[in-house]
Design a protein around this motif. Structure first.
Motif, PDB file in Angstrom:
ATOM      1  N   ASP A  35      -6.662  -9.221 -10.699  1.00  0.00           N
ATOM      2  CA  ASP A  35      -6.043  -9.856  -9.502  1.00  0.00           C
ATOM      3  C   ASP A  35      -5.056 -10.877  -9.704  1.00  0.00           C
ATOM      4  OD1 ASP A  35      -7.531  -7.899  -8.351  1.00  0.00           O
ATOM      5  OD2 ASP A  35      -9.054  -9.355  -7.563  1.00  0.00           O
ATOM      6  N   TYR A  52      -6.388 -14.295 -10.481  1.00  0.00           N
ATOM      7  CA  TYR A  52      -7.217 -15.403  -9.395  1.00  0.00           C
ATOM      8  C   TYR A  52      -8.048 -13.751  -8.620  1.00  0.00           C
ATOM      9  CZ  TYR A  52      -8.303 -15.848  -4.367  1.00  0.00           C
ATOM     10  OH  TYR A  52      -8.643 -16.616  -3.244  1.00  0.00           O
ATOM     11  N   ASN A  53      -9.132 -14.189  -8.455  1.00  0.00           N
ATOM     12  CA  ASN A  53     -10.406 -12.847  -8.078  1.00  0.00           C
ATOM     13  C   ASN A  53     -10.532 -13.545  -6.088  1.00  0.00           C
ATOM     14  OD1 ASN A  53     -11.041 -12.474 -10.842  1.00  0.00           O
ATOM     15  ND2 ASN A  53     -12.221 -14.262 -10.577  1.00  0.00           N
ATOM     16  N   ILE A  54      -9.872 -11.675  -5.629  1.00  0.00           N
ATOM     17  CA  ILE A  54      -9.252 -11.444  -4.846  1.00  0.00           C
ATOM     18  C   ILE A  54     -11.304 -10.893  -4.498  1.00  0.00           C
ATOM     19  CG2 ILE A  54      -9.144 -10.128  -2.267  1.00  0.00           C
ATOM     20  CD1 ILE A  54      -6.072  -9.985  -4.347  1.00  0.00           C
ATOM     21  N   SER A  55     -12.015 -12.142  -3.266  1.00  0.00           N
ATOM     22  CA  SER A  55     -12.658 -11.838  -2.560  1.00  0.00           C
ATOM     23  C   SER A  55     -13.279 -11.089  -1.190  1.00  0.00           C
ATOM     24  CB  SER A  55     -13.658 -13.043  -2.664  1.00  0.00           C
ATOM     25  OG  SER A  55     -13.145 -13.802  -1.426  1.00  0.00           O
ATOM     26  N   GLU A  56     -12.573 -11.423  -0.316  1.00  0.00           N
ATOM     27  CA  GLU A  56     -12.520 -10.774   0.900  1.00  0.00           C
ATOM     28  C   GLU A  56     -12.244  -8.796   0.411  1.00  0.00           C
ATOM     29  OE1 GLU A  56     -13.473 -11.601   3.217  1.00  0.00           O
ATOM     30  OE2 GLU A  56     -13.125 -13.990   3.707  1.00  0.00           O
ATOM     31  N   LYS A  57     -12.775  -8.640   1.415  1.00  0.00           N
ATOM     32  CA  LYS A  57     -12.555  -6.866   1.683  1.00  0.00           C
ATOM     33  C   LYS A  57     -12.067  -6.401   2.638  1.00  0.00           C
ATOM     34  CE  LYS A  57     -16.173  -6.660  -2.206  1.00  0.00           C
ATOM     35  NZ  LYS A  57     -15.353  -6.791  -3.473  1.00  0.00           N
ATOM     36  N   LYS A  62      -7.679 -10.095   3.455  1.00  0.00           N
ATOM     37  CA  LYS A  62      -7.281 -10.312   1.733  1.00  0.00           C
ATOM     38  C   LYS A  62      -6.081 -10.844   1.688  1.00  0.00           C
ATOM     39  CE  LYS A  62      -9.248  -6.529  -0.166  1.00  0.00           C
ATOM     40  NZ  LYS A  62      -8.689  -4.505  -0.656  1.00  0.00           N
ATOM     41  N   GLU A  65      -6.834 -14.459   2.839  1.00  0.00           N
ATOM     42  CA  GLU A  65      -7.573 -15.767   1.516  1.00  0.00           C
ATOM     43  C   GLU A  65      -6.118 -15.483   0.650  1.00  0.00           C
ATOM     44  OE1 GLU A  65     -10.624 -14.411  -2.305  1.00  0.00           O
ATOM     45  OE2 GLU A  65      -9.998 -13.088  -0.773  1.00  0.00           O
TER      46      GLU A  65
END
Length: 305
Positions: A35, A52-57, A62, A65
């Motif tokens: 990401d 950047y690490n996307i945390s939302e699902k 997303k 975020e």
């Protein structure tokens, strides 16, 4: 000089450098497939991918975020495409299209910055499988650039004409040299961009400044080009009210004829009319500007030596 080629700025996405968040460790795009967010290298007018690490699902979360990550991005080298989150009024999904609604202040962005902002946001969001396109709306209507409606965009929108991605052109400009009390002519090599007419390129480069320590900016800070059009060899330039800011370092005459001389270097222009916020003024400080202005030879370097 031909009309500028939009693909210069847009196709730089092909050359996006990949930089890590936090430690800013750069890696090649071929290696890194995770990401990211896309930010702006203003010095070189290009886009940069930052890890950047996307945390939302959830798909809506997303997008939320990523927009917040763009706004929160802070770095001494690169700039966020969303420096003020309040410029986005709201956003929504229309099937697989993210529709971003901006306040009217969006149109205050200089054209070069606007292109980069749009490309950075679109490429950030379109990395998501759930996002096919992004649409920009401003003040309740689809985004318009030079009276052309900009429709839905995706990453491919910024990858056109890659064979001319590095196209450049020369533009002749006049800037003040305060030591010699004259206007000096420089030839600047600038990226091609078909969103710009030749006249727009000249004014935007004057606004940007000479990039030379021996020369000075001719236009007051924060001056914006509102409109420019040429008819029958007369160029009509409409500048924002910031143009009226008083400067004690550069004379009014040099400011005016920096614009006039630079524009008349274009073969299609024989004279220039300058207005401010659409209003014709009798004087710019002490310089008459209520009529067509022609090339001023008396301010040139050779005339002052």
């Amino acid at each position: 000089m031909k009309k500028r080629v939009l693909s210069y700025i847009m196709s730089v996405i092909l050359l996006l450098s990949l930089a890590g968040c936090g430690n800013k460790e750069k890696t090649s795009e071929a290696v890194y497939n995770g990401d990211y967010i896309v930010v702006i290298d203003k010095v070189n007018s290009k886009l940069i991918r930052e890890k950047y690490n996307i945390s939302e699902k959830d798909r809506k979360n997303k997008v939320d975020e990523l927009l917040k990550a763009l706004y929160a991005y802070k770095d001494n080298k690169y700039a966020s495409p969303i420096p003020d989150i309040s410029i986005i009024k709201e956003w929504e999904f229309d099937e697989n299209t993210v529709v971003l609604s901006f306040k009217n202040e969006y149109y205050n962005l200089p054209l070069i910055d606007e292109i980069l902002v749009r490309a950075a946001i679109v490429n950030t969001l379109c990395q998501l499988d759930e996002v096919k396109d992004v649409a920009f709306w401003v003040d309740g209507s689809p985004l318009k650039i030079r009276d052309k409606v900009i429709g839905s965009m995706n990453s491919d929108s910024f990858l056109q004409d890659t064979e001319i991605a590095n196209a450049t052109a020369n533009v002749t400009l006049y800037f003040p040299n305060l030591e010699k009390n004259c206007l000096m002519k420089i030839v600047k090599n600038v990226p091609s961009n078909n969103m710009y007419t030749d006249e727009q390129t000249v004014i935007e480069e004057l606004i940007a400044g000479p990039g030379n320590n021996n020369l000075n900016k001719s236009l007051p800070d924060d001056t914006r080009l509102l409109n420019v059009v040429t008819k029958e060899m007369v160029c009509y330039v409409n500048l924002s009210r910031e143009f009226l800011k008083y400067r004690d370092d550069v004379s009014a005459e040099m400011t005016i004829y920096s614009i006039v001389n630079s524009l008349i270097e274009l073969s299609s222009i024989g004279s220039v009319v300058i207005t401010v916020d659409g209003e014709t003024l009798d004087y710019y400080q002490s310089v008459p500007i209520n009529d067509k202005l022609t090339f001023n030879f008396e301010l040139l370097e050779d005339k002052n030596e």
